[in-house]
Design a protein around this motif. Structure first.
Motif, short mmCIF file in Angstrom:
data_model
loop_
_atom_site.label_atom_id
_atom_site.label_comp_id
_atom_site.label_asym_id
_atom_site.label_seq_id
_atom_site.Cartn_x
_atom_site.Cartn_y
_atom_site.Cartn_z
N VAL A 1 1.09 -1.07 0.19
CA VAL A 1 -0.01 0.09 -0.15
C VAL A 1 0.83 1.33 0.07
CG1 VAL A 1 -1.91 -1.02 1.08
CG2 VAL A 1 -0.06 -0.05 2.51
N GLY A 2 0.45 2.29 -0.58
CA GLY A 2 1.13 3.54 -0.57
C GLY A 2 0.21 4.86 -0.59
N TRP A 3 0.85 5.87 -0.29
CA TRP A 3 0.19 7.47 -0.47
C TRP A 3 0.93 7.96 -1.46
CZ3 TRP A 3 -4.56 8.54 1.17
CH2 TRP A 3 -5.09 7.84 2.57
N TYR A 4 0.41 8.53 -2.37
CA TYR A 4 1.00 9.61 -3.40
C TYR A 4 0.14 10.97 -3.41
CZ TYR A 4 3.23 5.63 -5.72
OH TYR A 4 3.84 4.51 -6.31
N ARG A 5 0.72 11.66 -3.87
CA ARG A 5 0.02 13.19 -4.14
C ARG A 5 0.32 13.81 -5.25
NH1 ARG A 5 3.63 16.62 0.53
NH2 ARG A 5 5.45 16.62 -0.59
N GLN A 6 -0.51 14.68 -5.51
CA GLN A 6 -0.33 15.47 -6.96
C GLN A 6 -0.77 17.00 -6.79
OE1 GLN A 6 -2.32 13.79 -10.46
NE2 GLN A 6 -0.99 15.02 -11.88
N ALA A 7 0.10 17.72 -6.67
CA ALA A 7 -0.36 19.24 -6.63
C ALA A 7 -0.53 19.89 -7.97
CB ALA A 7 0.92 20.09 -6.19
N PRO A 8 -1.40 20.94 -7.86
CA PRO A 8 -1.60 21.59 -9.30
C PRO A 8 -0.37 21.74 -10.19
CG PRO A 8 -2.64 22.60 -7.38
CD PRO A 8 -1.79 21.64 -6.82
N LYS B 1 -8.93 -4.14 9.69
CA LYS B 1 -9.95 -3.14 9.41
C LYS B 1 -9.86 -2.94 7.85
CE LYS B 1 -10.27 -1.02 13.75
NZ LYS B 1 -10.32 0.68 14.56
N ASN B 2 -8.86 -3.46 7.24
CA ASN B 2 -8.47 -3.19 5.78
C ASN B 2 -8.36 -1.78 5.61
OD1 ASN B 2 -8.82 -5.84 5.17
ND2 ASN B 2 -10.36 -5.76 3.55
N THR B 3 -7.60 -1.17 6.37
CA THR B 3 -7.42 0.36 6.21
C THR B 3 -6.01 0.72 6.34
OG1 THR B 3 -9.63 0.57 7.22
CG2 THR B 3 -8.06 2.45 7.54
N VAL B 4 -5.60 1.66 5.69
CA VAL B 4 -4.44 2.49 5.65
C VAL B 4 -4.20 3.67 6.03
CG1 VAL B 4 -2.22 2.70 4.21
CG2 VAL B 4 -3.76 0.87 3.55
N TYR B 5 -3.33 4.14 6.64
CA TYR B 5 -3.41 5.32 7.49
C TYR B 5 -2.16 6.26 7.00
CZ TYR B 5 -6.74 3.22 10.53
OH TYR B 5 -7.81 2.38 10.91
N LEU B 6 -2.20 7.46 6.92
CA LEU B 6 -1.10 8.40 6.64
C LEU B 6 -1.16 9.48 7.80
CD1 LEU B 6 1.40 8.89 4.88
CD2 LEU B 6 -0.05 10.67 3.72
N GLN B 7 -0.16 9.46 8.73
CA GLN B 7 -0.34 10.41 9.87
C GLN B 7 0.68 11.56 9.38
OE1 GLN B 7 -1.94 10.87 12.80
NE2 GLN B 7 -0.99 12.79 12.74
N MET B 8 0.23 12.65 9.16
CA MET B 8 0.99 13.82 8.60
C MET B 8 1.02 14.83 9.64
SD MET B 8 -0.18 14.25 4.69
CE MET B 8 -1.73 14.78 4.97
N ASN B 9 2.43 15.27 10.17
CA ASN B 9 2.52 16.21 11.10
C ASN B 9 3.39 17.30 10.49
OD1 ASN B 9 1.47 14.52 13.06
ND2 ASN B 9 3.37 13.59 13.33
N SER B 10 3.37 18.62 11.38
CA SER B 10 4.15 19.88 10.86
C SER B 10 4.06 20.19 9.34
CB SER B 10 5.54 19.57 11.11
OG SER B 10 5.96 19.12 12.62
N LEU B 11 2.61 20.27 9.15
CA LEU B 11 2.33 20.34 7.58
C LEU B 11 2.61 21.75 7.19
CD1 LEU B 11 -1.13 18.54 7.64
CD2 LEU B 11 0.94 18.26 6.10
N GLU B 12 3.15 21.70 5.96
CA GLU B 12 3.82 23.07 5.32
C GLU B 12 2.59 23.47 4.02
OE1 GLU B 12 7.44 21.70 4.17
OE2 GLU B 12 8.18 21.55 6.23
N PRO B 13 2.67 24.57 3.59
CA PRO B 13 1.74 24.83 2.44
C PRO B 13 2.41 24.03 1.24
CG PRO B 13 2.54 26.85 3.47
CD PRO B 13 3.00 25.78 4.50
N GLU B 14 3.41 23.63 1.06
CA GLU B 14 4.07 22.74 0.13
C GLU B 14 3.30 21.32 0.03
OE1 GLU B 14 6.25 26.15 0.72
OE2 GLU B 14 6.06 24.69 2.14
N ASP B 15 2.68 20.92 1.17
CA ASP B 15 2.22 19.82 1.33
C ASP B 15 0.78 19.73 0.70
OD1 ASP B 15 3.65 19.44 4.65
OD2 ASP B 15 4.14 18.46 2.71
N THR B 16 0.29 20.81 0.15
CA THR B 16 -1.08 20.89 -0.39
C THR B 16 -1.04 20.16 -1.67
OG1 THR B 16 -1.34 23.32 0.43
CG2 THR B 16 -2.64 22.66 -1.49
N ALA B 17 -2.21 19.19 -1.85
CA ALA B 17 -2.34 18.30 -2.84
C ALA B 17 -3.47 17.65 -2.77
CB ALA B 17 -1.10 17.48 -3.08
N VAL B 18 -3.86 16.87 -4.11
CA VAL B 18 -4.57 15.78 -3.74
C VAL B 18 -4.00 14.66 -3.47
CG1 VAL B 18 -6.32 14.30 -4.93
CG2 VAL B 18 -6.23 16.86 -5.37
#
Length: 115
Positions: free
Chosen positions: A34-41, A75-92
């Protein structure tokens, strides 16, 4: 076949935290990576974090000290805990699951980091 549904995105101030969830259904989820990806505009989709069925993790350098990927196979669930978020983390943010040549994606959840 695996269906993935993300949740937990939203608007957060810089320095804040969010926990994204990805609920999976339709197959024997525990054997999938499993993984998490992101895409900013205007940018390409990029890996944020990945977790194999054996428990090995990979993190992008840009988030390595700020995020944690985990899974609850019961629970068949994946989590992504994100801390100290920055404006550069803005994405889908997209959830991904893979097994061999099989590769599945969720519909994405928007994360916006702004004051």
């Amino acid at each position: 076949q695996v269906q993935l549904v993300e949740s937990g995105g939203g608007l957060v101030q810089p320095g804040g935290s969010l926990r994204l969830s990805c609920a999976a259904s339709g197959s024997v989820f525990r054997v999938y990576g499993v993984g998490w990806y992101r895409q900013a505009p205007g940018k390409q989709r990029e890996l944020v974090a990945a977790l194999t069925s054996g428990g090995s993790t990979t993190y992008a350098d840009s988030v390595k000290d700020r995020v944690t990927i985990s899974r609850d196979n019961a629970k068949n669930t994946v989590y992504l805990q994100m801390n100290s978020l920055e404006p550069e983390d803005t994405a889908v943010y997209y959830c991904n699951s893979w097994l061999g040549s099989r590769n599945y994606w969720g519909q994405g959840t928007q994360v916006t980091v702004s004051s």
